[in-house]
Design an enzyme around this catalytic site. Structure first.
Site, PDB file in Angstrom:
ATOM      1  N   GLY A   1      31.471 -62.485  22.962  1.00  0.00           N
ATOM      2  CA  GLY A   1      31.347 -61.927  24.315  1.00  0.00           C
ATOM      3  C   GLY A   1      32.671 -61.987  25.052  1.00  0.00           C
ATOM      4  O   GLY A   1      33.052 -61.052  25.767  1.00  0.00           O
ATOM      5  N   ARG A   2      33.379 -63.094  24.870  1.00  0.00           N
ATOM      6  CA  ARG A   2      34.647 -63.271  25.596  1.00  0.00           C
ATOM      7  C   ARG A   2      35.714 -62.299  25.114  1.00  0.00           C
ATOM      8  O   ARG A   2      36.563 -61.854  25.890  1.00  0.00           O
ATOM      9  CB  ARG A   2      35.098 -64.740  25.466  1.00  0.00           C
ATOM     10  CG  ARG A   2      34.212 -65.644  26.294  1.00  0.00           C
ATOM     11  CD  ARG A   2      34.324 -67.112  25.978  1.00  0.00           C
ATOM     12  NE  ARG A   2      33.343 -67.858  26.784  1.00  0.00           N
ATOM     13  CZ  ARG A   2      33.014 -69.124  26.587  1.00  0.00           C
ATOM     14  NH1 ARG A   2      33.567 -69.810  25.606  1.00  0.00           N
ATOM     15  NH2 ARG A   2      32.115 -69.707  27.373  1.00  0.00           N
TER      16      ARG A   2
ATOM     17  N   GLN B   1      64.974 -50.906  41.688  1.00  0.00           N
ATOM     18  CA  GLN B   1      64.677 -51.734  40.524  1.00  0.00           C
ATOM     19  C   GLN B   1      63.522 -52.698  40.758  1.00  0.00           C
ATOM     20  O   GLN B   1      62.876 -53.124  39.804  1.00  0.00           O
ATOM     21  CB  GLN B   1      65.931 -52.519  40.136  1.00  0.00           C
ATOM     22  CG  GLN B   1      67.008 -51.608  39.556  1.00  0.00           C
ATOM     23  CD  GLN B   1      68.226 -52.380  39.087  1.00  0.00           C
ATOM     24  OE1 GLN B   1      68.438 -53.513  39.514  1.00  0.00           O
ATOM     25  NE2 GLN B   1      69.016 -51.780  38.247  1.00  0.00           N
TER      26      GLN B   1
ATOM     27  N   GLU C   1      22.052 -70.541  35.190  1.00  0.00           N
ATOM     28  CA  GLU C   1      21.013 -70.914  36.172  1.00  0.00           C
ATOM     29  C   GLU C   1      21.689 -71.374  37.460  1.00  0.00           C
ATOM     30  O   GLU C   1      22.891 -71.683  37.446  1.00  0.00           O
ATOM     31  CB  GLU C   1      20.164 -72.055  35.603  1.00  0.00           C
ATOM     32  CG  GLU C   1      19.437 -71.657  34.344  1.00  0.00           C
ATOM     33  CD  GLU C   1      18.522 -72.759  33.824  1.00  0.00           C
ATOM     34  OE1 GLU C   1      18.494 -73.863  34.417  1.00  0.00           O
ATOM     35  OE2 GLU C   1      17.829 -72.487  32.832  1.00  0.00           O
ATOM     36  N   PRO C   2      20.917 -71.492  38.551  1.00  0.00           N
ATOM     37  CA  PRO C   2      21.526 -71.931  39.808  1.00  0.00           C
ATOM     38  C   PRO C   2      22.256 -73.274  39.672  1.00  0.00           C
ATOM     39  O   PRO C   2      23.301 -73.486  40.269  1.00  0.00           O
ATOM     40  CB  PRO C   2      20.327 -72.053  40.762  1.00  0.00           C
ATOM     41  CG  PRO C   2      19.303 -71.119  40.197  1.00  0.00           C
ATOM     42  CD  PRO C   2      19.513 -71.096  38.719  1.00  0.00           C
TER      43      PRO C   2
ATOM     44  N   GLU D   1      31.266 -64.662  31.805  1.00  0.00           N
ATOM     45  CA  GLU D   1      31.404 -64.991  30.370  1.00  0.00           C
ATOM     46  C   GLU D   1      32.183 -66.301  30.178  1.00  0.00           C
ATOM     47  O   GLU D   1      32.927 -66.481  29.215  1.00  0.00           O
ATOM     48  CB  GLU D   1      32.104 -63.839  29.635  1.00  0.00           C
ATOM     49  CG  GLU D   1      31.546 -63.593  28.240  1.00  0.00           C
ATOM     50  CD  GLU D   1      30.284 -62.747  28.213  1.00  0.00           C
ATOM     51  OE1 GLU D   1      29.654 -62.557  29.275  1.00  0.00           O
ATOM     52  OE2 GLU D   1      29.905 -62.278  27.123  1.00  0.00           O
ATOM     53  N   GLY D   2      31.992 -67.232  31.142  1.00  0.00           N
ATOM     54  CA  GLY D   2      32.742 -68.490  31.148  1.00  0.00           C
ATOM     55  C   GLY D   2      33.977 -68.311  32.000  1.00  0.00           C
ATOM     56  O   GLY D   2      34.818 -67.461  31.708  1.00  0.00           O
TER      57      GLY D   2
ATOM     58  N   GLY E   1      51.714 -50.117  48.433  1.00  0.00           N
ATOM     59  CA  GLY E   1      51.725 -50.291  49.880  1.00  0.00           C
ATOM     60  C   GLY E   1      50.368 -50.159  50.552  1.00  0.00           C
ATOM     61  O   GLY E   1      49.319 -50.212  49.896  1.00  0.00           O
TER      62      GLY E   1
ATOM     63  N   THR F   1      23.541 -59.814  33.808  1.00  0.00           N
ATOM     64  CA  THR F   1      23.988 -58.421  33.715  1.00  0.00           C
ATOM     65  C   THR F   1      22.840 -57.567  33.176  1.00  0.00           C
ATOM     66  O   THR F   1      22.217 -57.933  32.176  1.00  0.00           O
ATOM     67  CB  THR F   1      25.224 -58.318  32.790  1.00  0.00           C
ATOM     68  OG1 THR F   1      26.247 -59.132  33.332  1.00  0.00           O
ATOM     69  CG2 THR F   1      25.718 -56.876  32.666  1.00  0.00           C
TER      70      THR F   1
HETATM   71  N1  COS Z   1      30.058 -72.062  18.256  1.00  0.00           N
HETATM   72  C1  COS Z   1      29.019 -72.760  17.737  1.00  0.00           C
HETATM   73  N2  COS Z   1      28.635 -73.967  18.220  1.00  0.00           N
HETATM   74  C2  COS Z   1      29.360 -74.481  19.231  1.00  0.00           C
HETATM   75  C3  COS Z   1      30.436 -73.812  19.825  1.00  0.00           C
HETATM   76  C4  COS Z   1      30.786 -72.548  19.273  1.00  0.00           C
HETATM   77  N3  COS Z   1      31.799 -71.846  19.774  1.00  0.00           N
HETATM   78  N4  COS Z   1      30.927 -74.567  20.825  1.00  0.00           N
HETATM   79  C5  COS Z   1      30.189 -75.675  20.867  1.00  0.00           C
HETATM   80  N5  COS Z   1      29.243 -75.638  19.906  1.00  0.00           N
HETATM   81  C6  COS Z   1      28.252 -76.658  19.582  1.00  0.00           C
HETATM   82  C7  COS Z   1      28.975 -77.959  19.221  1.00  0.00           C
HETATM   83  O1  COS Z   1      29.303 -77.977  17.848  1.00  0.00           O
HETATM   84  C8  COS Z   1      27.943 -78.995  19.576  1.00  0.00           C
HETATM   85  O2  COS Z   1      26.959 -79.058  18.556  1.00  0.00           O
HETATM   86  P1  COS Z   1      26.417 -80.474  17.988  1.00  0.00           P
HETATM   87  O3  COS Z   1      25.839 -81.190  19.143  1.00  0.00           O
HETATM   88  O4  COS Z   1      25.430 -80.066  16.960  1.00  0.00           O
HETATM   89  O5  COS Z   1      27.621 -81.171  17.445  1.00  0.00           O
HETATM   90  C9  COS Z   1      27.265 -78.401  20.802  1.00  0.00           C
HETATM   91  O6  COS Z   1      27.503 -76.990  20.757  1.00  0.00           O
HETATM   92  C10 COS Z   1      27.780 -78.974  22.104  1.00  0.00           C
HETATM   93  O7  COS Z   1      29.152 -78.717  22.194  1.00  0.00           O
HETATM   94  P2  COS Z   1      30.052 -79.366  23.357  1.00  0.00           P
HETATM   95  O8  COS Z   1      29.888 -80.856  23.326  1.00  0.00           O
HETATM   96  O9  COS Z   1      31.428 -78.808  23.236  1.00  0.00           O
HETATM   97  O10 COS Z   1      29.344 -78.806  24.660  1.00  0.00           O
HETATM   98  P3  COS Z   1      29.645 -79.059  26.185  1.00  0.00           P
HETATM   99  O11 COS Z   1      28.391 -79.365  26.880  1.00  0.00           O
HETATM  100  O12 COS Z   1      30.787 -80.018  26.354  1.00  0.00           O
HETATM  101  O13 COS Z   1      30.029 -77.593  26.720  1.00  0.00           O
HETATM  102  C11 COS Z   1      31.456 -75.776  27.305  1.00  0.00           C
HETATM  103  C12 COS Z   1      31.118 -76.912  26.320  1.00  0.00           C
HETATM  104  C13 COS Z   1      31.880 -76.279  28.655  1.00  0.00           C
HETATM  105  C14 COS Z   1      32.612 -75.060  26.634  1.00  0.00           C
HETATM  106  C15 COS Z   1      30.215 -74.837  27.444  1.00  0.00           C
HETATM  107  O14 COS Z   1      29.235 -75.445  28.239  1.00  0.00           O
HETATM  108  C16 COS Z   1      30.571 -73.493  28.021  1.00  0.00           C
HETATM  109  O15 COS Z   1      31.075 -72.609  27.335  1.00  0.00           O
HETATM  110  N6  COS Z   1      30.272 -73.283  29.338  1.00  0.00           N
HETATM  111  C17 COS Z   1      30.425 -71.986  29.944  1.00  0.00           C
HETATM  112  C18 COS Z   1      29.157 -71.203  29.806  1.00  0.00           C
HETATM  113  C19 COS Z   1      29.400 -69.736  29.944  1.00  0.00           C
HETATM  114  O16 COS Z   1      30.310 -69.181  29.360  1.00  0.00           O
HETATM  115  N7  COS Z   1      28.562 -69.095  30.709  1.00  0.00           N
HETATM  116  C20 COS Z   1      28.642 -67.680  30.908  1.00  0.00           C
HETATM  117  C21 COS Z   1      27.331 -67.110  30.541  1.00  0.00           C
HETATM  118  S1  COS Z   1      27.347 -65.387  30.493  1.00  0.00           S
HETATM  119  S2  COS Z   1      27.876 -64.825  32.266  1.00  0.00           S
END
Ligand code: COS
Length: 371
Positions: free
Chosen positions: A235-236, A271, A120-121, A355-356, A331, A151
């Site tokens: 996805g990653r 080289q 989201e924004p 994808e993050g 070049g 996408t």
């Molecule tokens: N698989 C399953 N569950 C997961 C998980 C995973 N890989 N990673 C985290 N979780 C769960 C955790 O277990 C936790 O659950 P509980 O609250 O039940 O314990 C919950 O999700 C929250 O986890 P966490 O505290 O790590 O979340 P954060 O808010 O700190 O966020 C990041 C973690 C920053 C890694 C996350 O927000 C992220 O990946 N951001 C990027 C988003 C992204 O990739 N966007 C691209 C979209 S497509 S273009």
């Protein structure tokens, strides 16, 4: 761990390579014909089981497909990667039998295109902070909000949309919904003008009093964030494979360039460029091993967050490095808008962001190291 691809994997890779080289076009418009041809081959549901009209392969085979497609047309690789890993897998992993029966075969056969609407924004990297709301209304929910950088946002038939039932609950309020394209209140925007990957339509998605019946909720209320995170692991890996394809394209182009230059002018290559190319080829192999390892861990049914993050940021950074390095070697002409290397450069940048972001991937790895 097996460091060598099996004969079966090698044969599939050869098949994908031939398909990509002989049948993909590299035009400028949305690659509808590429997708049709890929669907005909069963490539839009490759790792889905046969019972759901998939190709029944492992995830490793799917990464080989995405690498080969992306080497020729990174937008086609991206669209199929997103469609498969975060467009179709939500339903496969978390859908009820009834939901799967409605859509899964269509997605796997490529008759339907899938999309993933999380960003989201005001909630990109901090995905848990999203504000799109889902209020109970009769036998369903009313969704309101704006999604960004989706996408295939204007092309998809089925979207997995994330919204919160109560923002005060933080990520525990986030819930996932299946949204069909023709629902009133789902309003895709125009494709964004990006520096690369313009054949892949990236759009805004407005949700205005969009009614979704309970039968379209994916998983339970509050499960949405974990669903999104689990899907993004796969996805990653797909994006890492896309970046591999881009890095290889840049290296292959430059190999041919240097060989031709050497042919014409003896030792002119020297080289410097040759050693640079050797470094890139070595990093490409390292990157491949990270991608294959992450895929194999996923295939073994184990959590692969750390390995997927490592593969994604290493490969995306390599795609960028390879494009820049190869432009330096080739070049001035390589800086022209229509030059293939300039194209790889522009496409590679996005792999570091979507994808993050690569910074988020480092955060995922660092958290695991330090916990
Ligand atoms: N698989 C399953 N569950 C997961 C998980 C995973 N890989 N990673 C985290 N979780 C769960 C955790 O277990 C936790 O659950 P509980 O609250 O039940 O314990 C919950 O999700 C929250 O986890 P966490 O505290 O790590 O979340 P954060 O808010 O700190 O966020 C990041 C973690 C920053 C890694 C996350 O927000 C992220 O990946 N951001 C990027 C988003 C992204 O990739 N966007 C691209 C979209 S497509 S273009």
């Amino acid at each position: 761990m097996n460091f060598v691809l099996s004969d079966q994997h090698l044969a599939r890779r050869e098949e994908f390579r031939r398909f990509a080289t002989e049948e993909l076009d590299r035009g400028e418009q949305f690659p509808a014909e590429n997708l049709r041809q890929a669907a005909r081959k069963g490539y839009l549901g490759l790792p889905l089981p046969f019972e759901w009209s998939g190709g029944g392969t492992d995830f490793l085979t799917y990464t080989l497909l995405i690498e080969e497609l992306s080497r020729v047309c990174a937008a086609t690789g991206l669209i199929i990667a997103v469609h498969t890993s975060v467009g179709t897998y939500p339903l496969y992993y978390f859908g009820t039998q009834e939901q799967k029966q409605r859509y899964l075969c269509g997605l796997a056969r490529g008759e339907l295109l899938g999309a993933f609407a999380l960003t989201e924004p005001e909630a990109g990297s901090d995905a848990g902070n999203l504000s799109t709301s889902a209020y109970k209304s009769g036998a369903g929910y009313l969704l309101n909000g704006t999604k960004l950088f989706i996408t295939s946002g204007d092309r998809a038939d089925l979207y997995t949309v994330f919204a919160t039932i109560d923002r005060k609950l933080g990520h525990k309020g986030i819930t996932a919904f299946l949204v069909e394209k023709n629902r009133a209140g789902l309003i895709p925007g125009k494709p964004e003008k990006k520096m690369g990957l313009n054949r892949s339509n990236t759009t805004e998605l407005r949700l205005e009093d969009l009614y979704i019946p309970v039968s379209n909720r994916l998983g339970e209320e509050g499960m949405g964030f974990s669903i999104a995170m689990a899907l993004l692991d796969g996805g990653r890996i797909g994006i890492a494979a896309q970046a591999l394809g881009l890095a290889r394209a840049a290296i292959d182009y430059t190999k041919t360039y240097l060989k031709e230059e050497q042919g014409q002018s003896g030792l002119k290559t020297g080289q410097g460029p040759a050693f640079k190319l050797a470094d890139l080829a070595t990093k490409l192999e390292a990157s491949r091993l990270l991608v294959y390892r992450a895929a194999q861990i996923k295939d073994a049914g184990r959590k692969c967050s750390r390995e997927a993050a490592m593969a994604k940021y290493y490969s995306a950074d390599l795609a960028m490095e390879a494009a820049i390095c190869c432009m330096n070697i080739c070049g001035f002409p390589a800086a022209g808008f229509d030059h293939p290397l300039a194209g790889y450069f522009c496409d590679a940048k996005a792999t570091q962001i979507y994808e993050g972001t690569n910074q988020i991937q480092r955060l995922v790895v660092a958290r695991e190291l330090l916990q």
